[in-house]
Design a protein around this motif. Structure first.
Motif, mmCIF file in Angstrom:
data_model
loop_
_atom_site.group_PDB
_atom_site.id
_atom_site.type_symbol
_atom_site.label_atom_id
_atom_site.label_comp_id
_atom_site.label_asym_id
_atom_site.label_seq_id
_atom_site.Cartn_x
_atom_site.Cartn_y
_atom_site.Cartn_z
ATOM 1 N N ASP A 1 21.529 11.838 15.183
ATOM 2 C CA ASP A 1 21.832 11.378 13.808
ATOM 3 C C ASP A 1 20.659 10.142 13.439
ATOM 4 O O ASP A 1 20.671 9.251 14.155
ATOM 5 N N ARG A 2 19.491 10.453 12.589
ATOM 6 C CA ARG A 2 18.552 9.775 12.511
ATOM 7 C C ARG A 2 18.407 9.210 10.942
ATOM 8 O O ARG A 2 18.752 10.093 9.950
ATOM 9 N N VAL A 3 17.853 8.284 10.699
ATOM 10 C CA VAL A 3 17.483 7.628 9.297
ATOM 11 C C VAL A 3 15.927 6.995 9.347
ATOM 12 O O VAL A 3 15.540 6.622 10.354
ATOM 13 N N PRO A 4 15.412 7.003 7.920
ATOM 14 C CA PRO A 4 14.093 6.387 8.191
ATOM 15 C C PRO A 4 13.976 4.961 8.168
ATOM 16 O O PRO A 4 14.985 4.119 7.560
ATOM 17 N N TYR A 5 13.204 4.560 8.888
ATOM 18 C CA TYR A 5 12.824 3.034 8.791
ATOM 19 C C TYR A 5 11.450 2.856 8.257
ATOM 20 O O TYR A 5 10.510 3.504 8.563
ATOM 21 N N TYR A 6 11.092 1.804 7.350
ATOM 22 C CA TYR A 6 9.655 1.576 6.884
ATOM 23 C C TYR A 6 9.152 0.561 7.305
ATOM 24 O O TYR A 6 9.704 -0.705 7.359
ATOM 25 N N LEU A 7 7.864 0.548 7.510
ATOM 26 C CA LEU A 7 7.054 -0.688 7.937
ATOM 27 C C LEU A 7 6.560 -1.198 6.687
ATOM 28 O O LEU A 7 5.810 -0.525 6.053
ATOM 29 N N ILE A 8 6.596 -2.485 6.297
ATOM 30 C CA ILE A 8 6.425 -3.141 5.271
ATOM 31 C C ILE A 8 5.499 -4.235 5.256
ATOM 32 O O ILE A 8 5.514 -4.943 6.257
ATOM 33 N N HIS A 9 4.489 -4.202 4.365
ATOM 34 C CA HIS A 9 3.459 -5.173 4.585
ATOM 35 C C HIS A 9 3.634 -6.070 3.263
ATOM 36 O O HIS A 9 3.640 -5.409 1.948
ATOM 37 N N TYR A 10 3.724 -7.279 3.098
ATOM 38 C CA TYR A 10 3.975 -8.174 1.887
ATOM 39 C C TYR A 10 2.524 -8.696 1.374
ATOM 40 O O TYR A 10 1.981 -9.436 2.274
ATOM 41 N N HIS A 11 2.199 -8.172 0.362
ATOM 42 C CA HIS A 11 0.585 -8.696 -0.129
ATOM 43 C C HIS A 11 0.477 -10.111 -0.331
ATOM 44 O O HIS A 11 1.462 -10.741 -0.745
ATOM 45 N N GLY A 12 -0.557 -10.479 0.119
ATOM 46 C CA GLY A 12 -0.808 -12.191 0.207
ATOM 47 C C GLY A 12 -0.423 -12.647 1.570
ATOM 48 O O GLY A 12 -0.435 -14.046 1.799
ATOM 49 N N TRP A 13 0.325 -11.993 2.521
ATOM 50 C CA TRP A 13 1.042 -12.481 3.570
ATOM 51 C C TRP A 13 0.172 -12.006 4.786
ATOM 52 O O TRP A 13 -0.145 -11.131 5.032
ATOM 53 N N ALA A 14 0.109 -12.947 5.775
ATOM 54 C CA ALA A 14 -0.589 -12.471 7.079
ATOM 55 C C ALA A 14 0.403 -11.007 7.920
ATOM 56 O O ALA A 14 1.477 -10.977 7.393
ATOM 57 N N ASP A 15 -0.441 -10.298 8.719
ATOM 58 C CA ASP A 15 0.258 -9.161 9.190
ATOM 59 C C ASP A 15 1.228 -9.392 10.055
ATOM 60 O O ASP A 15 2.179 -8.656 10.218
ATOM 61 N N ARG A 16 1.400 -10.602 10.543
ATOM 62 C CA ARG A 16 2.523 -10.955 11.445
ATOM 63 C C ARG A 16 3.887 -11.078 10.897
ATOM 64 O O ARG A 16 5.004 -11.041 11.335
ATOM 65 N N PHE A 17 3.909 -10.956 9.363
ATOM 66 C CA PHE A 17 4.961 -11.014 8.606
ATOM 67 C C PHE A 17 5.516 -9.425 8.124
ATOM 68 O O PHE A 17 6.363 -9.533 7.616
ATOM 69 N N ASP A 18 4.699 -8.746 8.507
ATOM 70 C CA ASP A 18 5.089 -7.066 8.400
ATOM 71 C C ASP A 18 6.355 -7.100 9.190
ATOM 72 O O ASP A 18 6.636 -7.547 10.436
ATOM 73 N N GLU A 19 7.342 -6.031 8.650
ATOM 74 C CA GLU A 19 8.599 -5.711 9.160
ATOM 75 C C GLU A 19 9.004 -4.555 9.234
ATOM 76 O O GLU A 19 8.645 -3.988 8.080
ATOM 77 N N TRP A 20 9.730 -3.930 9.982
ATOM 78 C CA TRP A 20 10.385 -2.698 9.590
ATOM 79 C C TRP A 20 11.882 -2.669 9.050
ATOM 80 O O TRP A 20 12.596 -3.881 9.631
ATOM 81 N N VAL A 21 12.142 -2.096 8.149
ATOM 82 C CA VAL A 21 13.352 -2.351 7.235
ATOM 83 C C VAL A 21 13.982 -0.813 7.019
ATOM 84 O O VAL A 21 13.342 -0.003 7.179
ATOM 85 N N ASP A 22 15.288 -0.964 6.942
ATOM 86 C CA ASP A 22 16.005 0.557 6.734
ATOM 87 C C ASP A 22 15.895 0.416 5.147
ATOM 88 O O ASP A 22 15.723 -0.236 4.269
ATOM 89 N N GLU A 23 16.673 1.583 4.906
ATOM 90 C CA GLU A 23 16.688 2.133 3.130
ATOM 91 C C GLU A 23 17.389 1.019 2.371
ATOM 92 O O GLU A 23 17.101 0.773 1.316
ATOM 93 N N SER A 24 18.514 0.188 3.060
ATOM 94 C CA SER A 24 19.103 -0.691 2.403
ATOM 95 C C SER A 24 18.245 -1.684 1.651
ATOM 96 O O SER A 24 18.453 -2.498 0.704
ATOM 97 N N ARG A 25 16.917 -1.979 2.313
ATOM 98 C CA ARG A 25 16.102 -2.886 1.736
ATOM 99 C C ARG A 25 14.750 -2.540 0.932
ATOM 100 O O ARG A 25 14.051 -3.296 0.537
#
Length: 66
Positions: free
Chosen positions: A19-43
């Motif tokens: 059973d699998r679900v999607p996870y998304y790698l998110i980048h926040y504009h104006g923030w350094a790449d080190r703040f990128d994070e993997w989130v599930d659909e609830s976010r």
């Protein structure tokens, strides 16, 4: 915010094997790449008029606190 990548991962809430679900790698504009994070659909919010209004309201509140 920008979605950089999508991966299917095991569903942590399921006991069914495979059973699998999607996870998304998110980048926040104006923030350094080190703040990128993997989130599930609830976010992730769908792009709707209602959610756009919520975003605008949150932005106004954030700017008012500065």
């Amino acid at each position: 915010m920008q979605i950089l990548k999508v991966e299917m991962r095991a569903n942590p809430d399921s006991t069914r094997l495979g059973d699998r679900v999607p996870y998304y790698l998110i980048h926040y504009h104006g923030w350094a790449d080190r703040f990128d994070e993997w989130v599930d659909e609830s976010r992730i919010l769908k792009y709707t008029e209602e959610n756009q209004k919520i975003q605008e309201s949150m932005l106004r509140e954030s700017q008012a606190r500065k």
